[in-house]
Scaffold this motif. Structure first.
Motif, mmCIF file in Angstrom:
data_model
loop_
_atom_site.group_PDB
_atom_site.id
_atom_site.type_symbol
_atom_site.label_atom_id
_atom_site.label_comp_id
_atom_site.label_asym_id
_atom_site.label_seq_id
_atom_site.Cartn_x
_atom_site.Cartn_y
_atom_site.Cartn_z
ATOM 1 N N ARG A 55 0.832 -1.214 0.000
ATOM 2 C CA ARG A 55 0.000 0.000 0.000
ATOM 3 C C ARG A 55 0.864 1.260 0.000
ATOM 4 O O ARG A 55 0.514 2.255 -0.626
ATOM 5 C CB ARG A 55 -0.961 -0.022 1.185
ATOM 6 N N PRO A 74 -4.094 4.812 -0.161
ATOM 7 C CA PRO A 74 -4.031 3.353 -0.055
ATOM 8 C C PRO A 74 -3.938 2.834 1.384
ATOM 9 O O PRO A 74 -4.099 1.638 1.615
ATOM 10 C CB PRO A 74 -2.761 2.989 -0.838
ATOM 11 N N LEU A 80 -6.236 -3.942 -0.218
ATOM 12 C CA LEU A 80 -6.689 -3.379 -1.480
ATOM 13 C C LEU A 80 -6.617 -4.494 -2.514
ATOM 14 O O LEU A 80 -5.666 -5.279 -2.517
ATOM 15 C CB LEU A 80 -5.806 -2.217 -1.937
ATOM 16 N N ALA A 82 -6.564 -4.774 -6.459
ATOM 17 C CA ALA A 82 -6.510 -4.076 -7.745
ATOM 18 C C ALA A 82 -7.277 -4.902 -8.768
ATOM 19 O O ALA A 82 -7.096 -6.111 -8.874
ATOM 20 C CB ALA A 82 -5.065 -3.886 -8.185
ATOM 21 N N TRP A 122 -15.202 0.656 -3.783
ATOM 22 C CA TRP A 122 -14.488 0.584 -5.061
ATOM 23 C C TRP A 122 -13.976 1.987 -5.365
ATOM 24 O O TRP A 122 -14.747 2.912 -5.588
ATOM 25 C CB TRP A 122 -15.405 0.092 -6.166
ATOM 26 N N THR A 128 -5.385 5.900 -12.275
ATOM 27 C CA THR A 128 -5.433 4.457 -12.579
ATOM 28 C C THR A 128 -4.826 4.173 -13.948
ATOM 29 O O THR A 128 -4.370 3.063 -14.196
ATOM 30 C CB THR A 128 -6.870 3.891 -12.549
ATOM 31 N N HIS A 137 2.089 -1.897 -10.415
ATOM 32 C CA HIS A 137 1.269 -3.111 -10.411
ATOM 33 C C HIS A 137 1.815 -4.199 -11.339
ATOM 34 O O HIS A 137 1.270 -5.301 -11.391
ATOM 35 C CB HIS A 137 -0.178 -2.790 -10.825
ATOM 36 N N TRP A 148 -9.480 -0.088 -7.453
ATOM 37 C CA TRP A 148 -9.184 -0.977 -6.341
ATOM 38 C C TRP A 148 -10.420 -1.158 -5.479
ATOM 39 O O TRP A 148 -11.177 -0.208 -5.261
ATOM 40 C CB TRP A 148 -8.091 -0.401 -5.433
ATOM 41 N N TYR A 150 -11.244 -1.410 -1.811
ATOM 42 C CA TYR A 150 -10.678 -1.187 -0.480
ATOM 43 C C TYR A 150 -11.503 -2.038 0.471
ATOM 44 O O TYR A 150 -12.728 -1.884 0.527
ATOM 45 C CB TYR A 150 -10.801 0.283 -0.083
#
Length: 192
Positions: A55, A74, A80, A82, A122, A128, A137, A148, A150
């Motif tokens: 995070r 984050p 989280l 993704a 969400w 992003t 990522h 993501w 959460y």
């Protein structure tokens, strides 16, 4: 709880506790969420589990994308997830339909997490689609981050806020008749 009840009572949890489902719990729920409608069974999606220092690394990537300090967003949830659209070559299934499958998996997973007692939100954002966040990522050229989930514990003192039930008649129309080129207009189409 039925699927109808799960959908009707769903809400976003912007504040969650530090509790989170285990990796094993998550795998079990994903196995069900992955059964969404998927033309040609392409499975054009994958999920990335972020916990702990992951995070912080994401926060740094978001900061880089926004040309600012590392983001603390984050850190608002202990887990989280993704959501990645992982596009496949197909002459039958267009890109938009593959992205819809990935979004369907995410939404179904959010319902399953909520039903299992977890708070879910969400989160998306303009970053992003940034190169720094994609690199953090490990996204491939055929992939896009959709946001993501959460995930954390539902606070006990927080009473569930219910979304207003929509007026379904306002969103449901009929196919246009041969005489008319336009569909029957809904009675009223409220925003929100």
């Amino acid at each position: 709880m039925s699927a109808f009840d799960a959908a009707l009572t769903r809400r976003s949890w912007s504040k969650v506790t530090d509790d989170a489902p285990s990796h094993e719990d998550l795998v079990r729920l994903i196995s069900a969420a992955g059964r969404v409608a998927d033309h040609s069974s392409l499975r054009p999606w994958r999920l990335i589990e972020l916990r702990g220092d992951d995070r912080h690394r994401l926060g740094k990537a978001i900061g880089k994308a926004e040309r600012s300090r590392p983001s603390t967003k984050p850190l608002r949830a202990p887990l989280l997830i993704a959501v990645v659209a992982s596009f496949r070559k197909s002459s039958k299934v267009p890109r938009w339909e593959q992205e819809a499958v990935a979004a369907g998996v995410a939404h179904t997973l959010s319902l399953l997490l909520d039903e299992a007692g977890w708070g879910v939100l969400w989160r998306t954002g303009h970053y992003t689609r940034s190169r720094a966040v994609a690199k953090a990522h490990g996204l491939e050229k055929n992939e896009e981050l959709l946001g993501w989930l959460y995930v954390g514990g539902k606070p006990e003192r927080s009473r569930p806020e219910r979304r207003k039930t929509i007026d379904a008649e306002a969103f449901l129309t009929r196919m246009p008749s041969k005489k008319s080129k336009k569909p029957d207009a809904p009675k009223k189409h409220p925003k929100g």
